[in-house]
Design a protein around this motif. Sequence first.
Motif, mmCIF file in Angstrom:
data_model
loop_
_atom_site.group_PDB
_atom_site.id
_atom_site.type_symbol
_atom_site.label_atom_id
_atom_site.label_comp_id
_atom_site.label_asym_id
_atom_site.label_seq_id
_atom_site.Cartn_x
_atom_site.Cartn_y
_atom_site.Cartn_z
ATOM 1 N N ASN A 127 6.628 2.417 5.843
ATOM 2 C CA ASN A 127 5.529 2.945 5.022
ATOM 3 C C ASN A 127 5.808 2.847 3.528
ATOM 4 O O ASN A 127 5.512 3.771 2.767
ATOM 5 N N LEU A 128 6.397 1.733 3.112
ATOM 6 C CA LEU A 128 6.663 1.538 1.683
ATOM 7 C C LEU A 128 5.380 1.091 0.986
ATOM 8 O O LEU A 128 4.642 0.269 1.519
ATOM 9 N N PRO A 129 5.119 1.603 -0.205
ATOM 10 C CA PRO A 129 3.939 1.153 -0.954
ATOM 11 C C PRO A 129 4.064 -0.340 -1.274
ATOM 12 O O PRO A 129 5.171 -0.871 -1.384
ATOM 13 N N HIS A 130 2.949 -0.992 -1.419
ATOM 14 C CA HIS A 130 2.908 -2.448 -1.628
ATOM 15 C C HIS A 130 3.763 -2.893 -2.815
ATOM 16 O O HIS A 130 4.410 -3.924 -2.771
ATOM 17 N N GLU A 131 3.767 -2.090 -3.866
ATOM 18 C CA GLU A 131 4.493 -2.489 -5.083
ATOM 19 C C GLU A 131 5.996 -2.197 -5.004
ATOM 20 O O GLU A 131 6.763 -2.664 -5.828
ATOM 21 N N ALA A 132 6.438 -1.421 -4.001
ATOM 22 C CA ALA A 132 7.863 -1.065 -3.882
ATOM 23 C C ALA A 132 8.669 -2.242 -3.322
ATOM 24 O O ALA A 132 8.206 -2.961 -2.446
ATOM 25 N N SER A 133 9.870 -2.411 -3.833
ATOM 26 C CA SER A 133 10.754 -3.478 -3.369
ATOM 27 C C SER A 133 11.561 -2.990 -2.166
ATOM 28 O O SER A 133 12.242 -1.961 -2.248
#
Length: 141
Positions: A127-133
């Motif tokens: 569930n990482l946000p799209h912008e997170a690496s």
Amino acid sequence: DLQKDIDSKNRELGLSTMNLIKRNELLGTIKKELSNTNNNKIKEVIELINDNLNTSDDWKLFQEAFKNTDKGFMKKLKSEHSNLTSNDLRLCTYLRLNLSSKEIAPLLNISIRSVEVKRYRLRKKMNLPHEASLSSYILEI
């Protein structure tokens, strides 16, 4: 001193990983070259290569070495993301070593594109946000 021991073990682990990558790349190249012929003996050699590409023994040795150098990582990862499969954990381990998709592909015996797909699916599971690496997230755990 303890920190020097840890640094030394981490270097050994990195070298072992790179040797595994190089070996698997070489075996893959040899297999590709041999697969263009129809000789039965060569087919036996290809089978032998397949049996030795990315063996589970290599992974077990690597996993033990990794656990000894980064004790809290696996525990924390499993507690925060209990839905991860053993293959997901394996990918996380390679990402923790800061390996690129190109370096991970021969370790998993898959294409670079397949590694990218696995990374994408892992991001979704976590569930990482799209912008997170993904790599940054794994390195921060």
